[in-house]
Design a protein around this motif. Structure first.
Motif, PDB file in Angstrom:
ATOM      1  N   ALA A  97       1.594  -0.711   4.615  1.00  0.00           N
ATOM      2  CA  ALA A  97      -0.331  -0.563   5.100  1.00  0.00           C
ATOM      3  C   ALA A  97      -0.922  -1.468   4.425  1.00  0.00           C
ATOM      4  CB  ALA A  97      -0.445   1.005   6.012  1.00  0.00           C
ATOM      5  N   GLN A  98      -0.552  -1.728   3.624  1.00  0.00           N
ATOM      6  CA  GLN A  98      -1.038  -2.990   3.036  1.00  0.00           C
ATOM      7  C   GLN A  98      -1.085  -4.525   2.491  1.00  0.00           C
ATOM      8  OE1 GLN A  98       0.576  -0.769  -0.411  1.00  0.00           O
ATOM      9  NE2 GLN A  98      -0.977  -0.075  -1.214  1.00  0.00           N
ATOM     10  N   GLY A  99      -1.688  -5.320   1.852  1.00  0.00           N
ATOM     11  CA  GLY A  99      -1.917  -6.459   2.371  1.00  0.00           C
ATOM     12  C   GLY A  99      -1.766  -7.166   1.044  1.00  0.00           C
ATOM     13  N   GLY A 100      -2.103  -8.295   0.618  1.00  0.00           N
ATOM     14  CA  GLY A 100      -2.798  -8.900  -0.407  1.00  0.00           C
ATOM     15  C   GLY A 100      -4.058  -9.187  -0.606  1.00  0.00           C
ATOM     16  N   ALA A 101      -4.296 -10.011  -1.484  1.00  0.00           N
ATOM     17  CA  ALA A 101      -6.285 -10.431  -1.200  1.00  0.00           C
ATOM     18  C   ALA A 101      -6.442 -11.965  -0.646  1.00  0.00           C
ATOM     19  CB  ALA A 101      -6.575 -10.609  -2.667  1.00  0.00           C
ATOM     20  N   GLN A 153      -3.429 -13.735   4.177  1.00  0.00           N
ATOM     21  CA  GLN A 153      -4.355 -12.992   4.059  1.00  0.00           C
ATOM     22  C   GLN A 153      -4.737 -13.521   3.988  1.00  0.00           C
ATOM     23  OE1 GLN A 153      -3.292  -9.904   3.409  1.00  0.00           O
ATOM     24  NE2 GLN A 153      -5.582  -9.119   4.898  1.00  0.00           N
ATOM     25  N   VAL A 154      -5.717 -13.763   5.813  1.00  0.00           N
ATOM     26  CA  VAL A 154      -7.196 -13.805   6.003  1.00  0.00           C
ATOM     27  C   VAL A 154      -8.169 -13.134   6.437  1.00  0.00           C
ATOM     28  CG1 VAL A 154      -5.370 -16.095   7.627  1.00  0.00           C
ATOM     29  CG2 VAL A 154      -6.988 -13.782   8.375  1.00  0.00           C
ATOM     30  N   LEU A 155      -8.408 -11.706   6.062  1.00  0.00           N
ATOM     31  CA  LEU A 155      -9.089 -11.336   6.056  1.00  0.00           C
ATOM     32  C   LEU A 155      -9.069 -10.119   5.645  1.00  0.00           C
ATOM     33  CD1 LEU A 155     -10.794 -11.391   9.375  1.00  0.00           C
ATOM     34  CD2 LEU A 155     -11.581 -12.256   8.028  1.00  0.00           C
ATOM     35  N   LYS A 156      -9.139  -9.400   4.320  1.00  0.00           N
ATOM     36  CA  LYS A 156     -10.026  -8.176   3.858  1.00  0.00           C
ATOM     37  C   LYS A 156      -8.606  -7.174   4.608  1.00  0.00           C
ATOM     38  CE  LYS A 156     -11.861  -4.808   0.668  1.00  0.00           C
ATOM     39  NZ  LYS A 156     -13.086  -3.994   0.480  1.00  0.00           N
ATOM     40  N   TRP A 157      -8.862  -7.088   5.866  1.00  0.00           N
ATOM     41  CA  TRP A 157      -7.740  -6.511   6.574  1.00  0.00           C
ATOM     42  C   TRP A 157      -6.784  -6.920   7.277  1.00  0.00           C
ATOM     43  CZ3 TRP A 157      -8.545  -7.360  11.573  1.00  0.00           C
ATOM     44  CH2 TRP A 157      -9.847  -8.108  12.356  1.00  0.00           C
ATOM     45  N   LEU A 158      -7.084  -8.035   8.017  1.00  0.00           N
ATOM     46  CA  LEU A 158      -5.966  -8.970   8.004  1.00  0.00           C
ATOM     47  C   LEU A 158      -4.549  -9.826   8.164  1.00  0.00           C
ATOM     48  CD1 LEU A 158      -5.398  -9.892  11.342  1.00  0.00           C
ATOM     49  CD2 LEU A 158      -7.240 -11.167  11.343  1.00  0.00           C
ATOM     50  N   GLU A 159      -3.961  -9.561   8.137  1.00  0.00           N
ATOM     51  CA  GLU A 159      -2.831 -10.143   7.354  1.00  0.00           C
ATOM     52  C   GLU A 159      -1.949 -11.207   8.665  1.00  0.00           C
ATOM     53  OE1 GLU A 159       1.148 -10.253   4.972  1.00  0.00           O
ATOM     54  OE2 GLU A 159       0.437  -8.552   5.980  1.00  0.00           O
ATOM     55  N   PRO A 160      -1.983 -12.003   9.044  1.00  0.00           N
ATOM     56  CA  PRO A 160      -1.085 -12.596   9.989  1.00  0.00           C
ATOM     57  C   PRO A 160       0.357 -13.136   9.554  1.00  0.00           C
ATOM     58  CG  PRO A 160      -2.859 -14.364   9.885  1.00  0.00           C
ATOM     59  CD  PRO A 160      -3.122 -12.765   8.822  1.00  0.00           C
ATOM     60  N   THR A 186       9.443 -15.058  15.252  1.00  0.00           N
ATOM     61  CA  THR A 186       7.977 -14.137  15.218  1.00  0.00           C
ATOM     62  C   THR A 186       6.937 -14.942  15.037  1.00  0.00           C
ATOM     63  OG1 THR A 186      10.490 -12.964  15.133  1.00  0.00           O
ATOM     64  CG2 THR A 186       7.955 -11.766  14.800  1.00  0.00           C
ATOM     65  N   LEU A 187       6.222 -14.135  15.564  1.00  0.00           N
ATOM     66  CA  LEU A 187       4.392 -14.789  15.570  1.00  0.00           C
ATOM     67  C   LEU A 187       3.698 -13.259  15.454  1.00  0.00           C
ATOM     68  CD1 LEU A 187       3.853 -16.902  18.065  1.00  0.00           C
ATOM     69  CD2 LEU A 187       4.573 -17.437  15.067  1.00  0.00           C
ATOM     70  N   GLY A 188       3.285 -13.118  14.201  1.00  0.00           N
ATOM     71  CA  GLY A 188       3.003 -11.257  14.285  1.00  0.00           C
ATOM     72  C   GLY A 188       1.504 -11.138  13.424  1.00  0.00           C
ATOM     73  N   ALA A 189       0.961  -9.920  13.782  1.00  0.00           N
ATOM     74  CA  ALA A 189      -0.231 -10.343  12.860  1.00  0.00           C
ATOM     75  C   ALA A 189      -0.607  -9.008  12.473  1.00  0.00           C
ATOM     76  CB  ALA A 189      -1.403 -10.508  13.765  1.00  0.00           C
ATOM     77  N   LYS A 190      -1.452  -8.349  10.711  1.00  0.00           N
ATOM     78  CA  LYS A 190      -0.910  -7.006  10.824  1.00  0.00           C
ATOM     79  C   LYS A 190      -2.461  -6.248  10.772  1.00  0.00           C
ATOM     80  CE  LYS A 190       0.940  -5.847   6.867  1.00  0.00           C
ATOM     81  NZ  LYS A 190       1.467  -5.381   5.535  1.00  0.00           N
ATOM     82  N   VAL A 191      -3.122  -5.330  10.663  1.00  0.00           N
ATOM     83  CA  VAL A 191      -4.871  -4.987  10.232  1.00  0.00           C
ATOM     84  C   VAL A 191      -4.030  -3.864   9.377  1.00  0.00           C
ATOM     85  CG1 VAL A 191      -5.394  -5.836  11.915  1.00  0.00           C
ATOM     86  CG2 VAL A 191      -4.467  -3.664  12.801  1.00  0.00           C
ATOM     87  N   HIS A 192      -4.714  -3.767   8.632  1.00  0.00           N
ATOM     88  CA  HIS A 192      -4.419  -1.744   7.173  1.00  0.00           C
ATOM     89  C   HIS A 192      -6.153  -1.967   6.954  1.00  0.00           C
ATOM     90  CE1 HIS A 192      -4.947  -5.483   3.914  1.00  0.00           C
ATOM     91  NE2 HIS A 192      -4.041  -6.244   4.959  1.00  0.00           N
ATOM     92  N   ALA A 193      -6.409  -1.138   6.504  1.00  0.00           N
ATOM     93  CA  ALA A 193      -6.792  -0.655   5.450  1.00  0.00           C
ATOM     94  C   ALA A 193      -6.883   0.899   4.654  1.00  0.00           C
ATOM     95  CB  ALA A 193      -7.829   0.388   6.566  1.00  0.00           C
ATOM     96  N   PRO A 194      -7.532   1.378   3.413  1.00  0.00           N
ATOM     97  CA  PRO A 194      -7.246   2.061   3.003  1.00  0.00           C
ATOM     98  C   PRO A 194      -7.985   3.997   3.949  1.00  0.00           C
ATOM     99  CG  PRO A 194      -8.855   0.498   1.715  1.00  0.00           C
ATOM    100  CD  PRO A 194      -8.376   0.264   3.120  1.00  0.00           C
TER     101      PRO A 194
END
Length: 756
Positions: A97-101, A153-160, A186-194
């Protein structure tokens, strides 16, 4: 005085101002890495006081340098993250539940391999495709595949992310033996937040595009989807860092892969076999997947072992009705519930900084390996994964600016400067870009002379100083000087010249004069000896067609100073000429059975100048012969239309002409005559014939024939050989002739030339 220092940011580095008022470099790459600053302090020492400030004022918040380095330490930490097989930052199967910069991209390729016979057994025999009505209790299955993933990583909370895979299975108990699946994507997107520095939550959605069987292209009916809830506990963010990370994924899979074989099963009248179901990755029902993963960070996070457990719980949303007596002898979900599961052990390795990583992992099947139900794809007993990934950051790394306030004390009177002049011995012009090193003070940085040959040192304490001087084209030299202060007595003698420099050594010991000149520059003179300005020609004589060595060739060189050198090639076809004056040189090569060759080369001083000398064999039937008053050519020299440009196809003929002239020095003068037909005006034809004659003279002059032996004369259309009444006659009149105007008598007994 306020100074600004530009510091390049580096991975896992953090600049901070410490409590002693000095600039420190340090920090951590942990998830909760932070920059600290303390109130500035002042310390007087020697000539002044240095004060380091954060943001330019006492009590201010973190300095800009700290904020920038903290941000980039975090970006560098996130750059060392990897993606799962379907994309999205995580382990092999479990997402974090984490992403890149923001602005970071990741690409990876992973291969998988398995070889085992597990799909046919005495409890679960397979239909024999080669003998109807019989069964097989053993098989041999080979599996190989690959996955290509890309995430961003397109947004701080969004990783397609997206991925595509291909795999093939070869099974001895199936017909056809080979089953291939190409292009499942597979086409996917992940949202995440601390939630805080330790716990993170998120969710992901994926569209699973399934390739049709027996064709290339997507099968719309088989399109599936996944909906995933994510949770991560990253213990690196605790107050006392623990190098562990745990993640939990719960996923509901809308699995429609069974639709891609619906037409096949209808045509057969029976379900596909267990081997086909495994090879094509077919599930007839949905499933609820649970994945748990744990990761350890070791060796400064360069090695990251991990373990995962995954289970897929079947859910019959499709209301699929299993046949109790199906051809594959599989059991049914209604009577024998099986939830396929596997354990994964592996590690990721980061051999160097910059986002590159290598993955090695092994899946171990736990359930669904030997107990099969018709609704669910069998689980392989093991699967080996090997892959590599690379992450890169599209954001430019800024320069950190650290401000330092320097309070200077009164100037000192202890230092003097040395002003040196480097020049060639016996000449007054300075030598530019000479390197001046400190032979007896290696802690000081070397200097370079300016365009005028001068250099100036910093203020120096008393004592001897020795300088090593090096410049291109000169022998190394040395200069020495001694700096003394007022009142210290007479100057000490300069230090002896150290060995190893060679060349000239100009030394000067200067005592500091009294009075107002106490702080004047000490002048020293550094004379260098120039190296000989000569080059070397290394010739390589070869056959132009075969590249074989031409034996017994003789080579003559005339350099720019008109000095003539001669020599013969060695057994390897090489010849060497030393002490050749720099500049244009002419090389002439002669060998029995070959046409004489002349080449031009530009000799560079103080280096080997390699020249390939490619000789053409003398033709069996010569196109050139010498008569009493003319050099006869059987072919005509070809020019471009209405031009004096010699065409390349005439180079061979001209080489023969040059060879004849070089080997007949008794011929002193040749009139090279240019002739045209009567097409065009007489004036134009006269000028064209002169230009063509001059072009031939120029060609021969650059290929070894002395220019004082040749005279060009254009006659235009005034001397036709035949009347200009036909195209053939006009072609005969367009010619170049070589008329001998001055020669010695032919040697007695010389054979008469054969006329064409």
């Amino acid at each position: 005085m306020l100074c600004q220092l530009a510091l390049p940011n580096s991975a896992n580095a953090q600049a901070q101002v410490d409590a002693r008022g000095s600039l420190g470099v340090g920090g951590s790459s942990d998830a909760n890495a932070s920059a600290t600053s303390s109130a500035p302090s002042t310390a007087a020492a020697g000539s002044g006081t240095t004060t380091a400030t954060a943001a330019g004022a006492a009590g201010a918040e973190a300095a800009p340098a700290d904020e920038i380095t903290k941000e980039w330490a975090e970006r560098d930490r996130k750059l060392d993250e990897s993606a799962t097989l379907t994309g999205g930052i995580g382990l092999l199967h479990t997402q974090h539940a984490q992403g890149g910069a923001v602005g970071q991209f990741r690409v990876a390729f992973t291969t998988e391999y398995m070889s085992a016979g597990f799909l046919c057994s005495s409890e679960f025999p397979c239909p024999n495709p080669r003998a109807a009505g019989t069964s097989l209790t053993s098989d041999n299955n080979d599996h190989i595949g690959g996955h290509l993933t890309l995430s961003m990583q397109v947004l701080k909370w969004l990783e397609p992310y997206l991925s595509t895979s291909a795999y093939a299975n070869s099974n001895s108990a199936n017909r056809p033996t080979l089953l291939q699946v190409l292009g499942d994507s597979t086409l996917g997107a992940k949202v995440h937040a601390p939630l805080n520095k330790v716990f993170y939550v998120g969710g992901a959605a994926e569209l699973w595009l399934v390739n049709g069987t027996g064709s290339v292209g997507l099968d719309g009916g088989g399109t599936s989807a996944k909906f995933r809830a994510l949770g991560t506990a990253d213990l690196r963010g605790m107050q006392k860092r623990i190098p562990l990370r745990f993640s939990l994924n719960t996923t509901y899979v809308l699995d429609n892969t069974g639709e891609v074989v619906k037409d096949t099963e209808t045509a057969r009248g029976t379900p596909i076999t267990r081997i086909e179901r495994y090879g094509l990755n077919i599930n007839r029902v949905d499933h609820f997947d649970i994945n748990i993963g744990a990761e350890v960070f070791a060796v400064q996070d360069r090695i990251r072992p991990f373990v995962e457990y995954g289970i897929a719980i079947p859910i019959n949303r499709q209301d699929y009705r299993c046949r109790p007596n199906n051809p594959s002898n599989d059991k049914c979900l209604a009577n024998n519930a099986v939830a396929p599961s596997s354990l994964t052990v592996g590690s990721r390795f980061f051999p160097w900084k910059g986002g590159f990583n290598v993955t090695a992992a092994l899946d171990i099947g736990i359930t669904g390996v030997g107990n099969f139900i018709e609704e669910v794809r069998p689980t392989p007993p093991w699967m080996l994964y090997l892959g590599a990934g690379w992450a890169f950051d599209t954001k430019d790394r800024p320069t950190t600016i650290v401000q330092r306030e320097i309070v200077q004390g009164p100037p000192t009177k202890s230092g003097r400067k040395i002003h040196g002049f480097v020049h060639e011995e016996g000449k007054s012009e300075g030598v530019a870009n000479a390197i001046v090193s400190w032979d007896n003070h290696p802690e000081l940085t070397s200097l370079a002379t300016g365009a005028d040959g001068h250099f100036l040192t910093q203020e120096l304490e008393e004592g001897p100083y020795a300088f090593g001087i090096r410049a291109e084209g000169f022998k190394p030299g040395q200069c020495t000087a001694t700096v003394v202060r007022e009142g210290s007595g007479p100057a000490a003698p300069p230090p002896p010249a150290p060995t190893g420099h060679g060349g000239s050594a100009a030394s000067q010991s200067v005592s500091a004069p009294t009075g107002p000149q106490l702080h004047g520059d000490i002048q020293i003179d550094c004379a260098l000896q120039a190296l000989p300005r000569a080059g070397t020609i290394v010739g390589h004589v070869k056959d132009a067609d075969t590249q074989a060595v031409v034996p017994n060739a003789t080579v003559k060189v005339i350099d720019v100073a008109k000095k003539e050198l001669s020599g013969a090639v060695d057994g390897s076809g090489n010849v060497r000429f030393d002490q050749v004056a720099p500049g244009a040189a002419q090389i002439t090569v002669d060998a029995e059975g070959y046409l004489a060759l002349t080449e031009q080369t530009d000799v560079k001083p103080r280096q080997d100048n390699n020249v390939d000398l490619l000789m053409k064999k003398r033709p069996k039937t010569s196109n050139v012969s010498v008569t009493k008053g003319e050099i006869i050519i059987k072919q005509q020299i070809q020019f471009a239309l209405d031009s004096a440009t010699i065409l390349p196809e005439s180079n061979g003929l001209l080489s023969e002409i040059a060879d004849v002239l070089i080997k007949n020095p008794r011929i002193h003068k040749i009139e090279v005559q240019g002739h045209t037909d009567n097409t065009g005006t007489p004036e134009h034809n006269k000028a064209l014939s002169e230009d063509r004659a001059n072009a031939v003279v120029t060609w021969l002059g650059t290929h070894g024939v002395a220019s004082d032996r040749l005279v060009a004369h254009g006659y235009g259309q005034t001397k036709p050989l035949v009347p200009n009444v036909t195209a053939g006659n006009r072609a005969k009149n367009r010619r170049v002739q070589f008329i001998i105007t001055d020669q010695d008598a032919a040697p007695a007994g010389a054979a008469k030339p054969k006329l064409p």
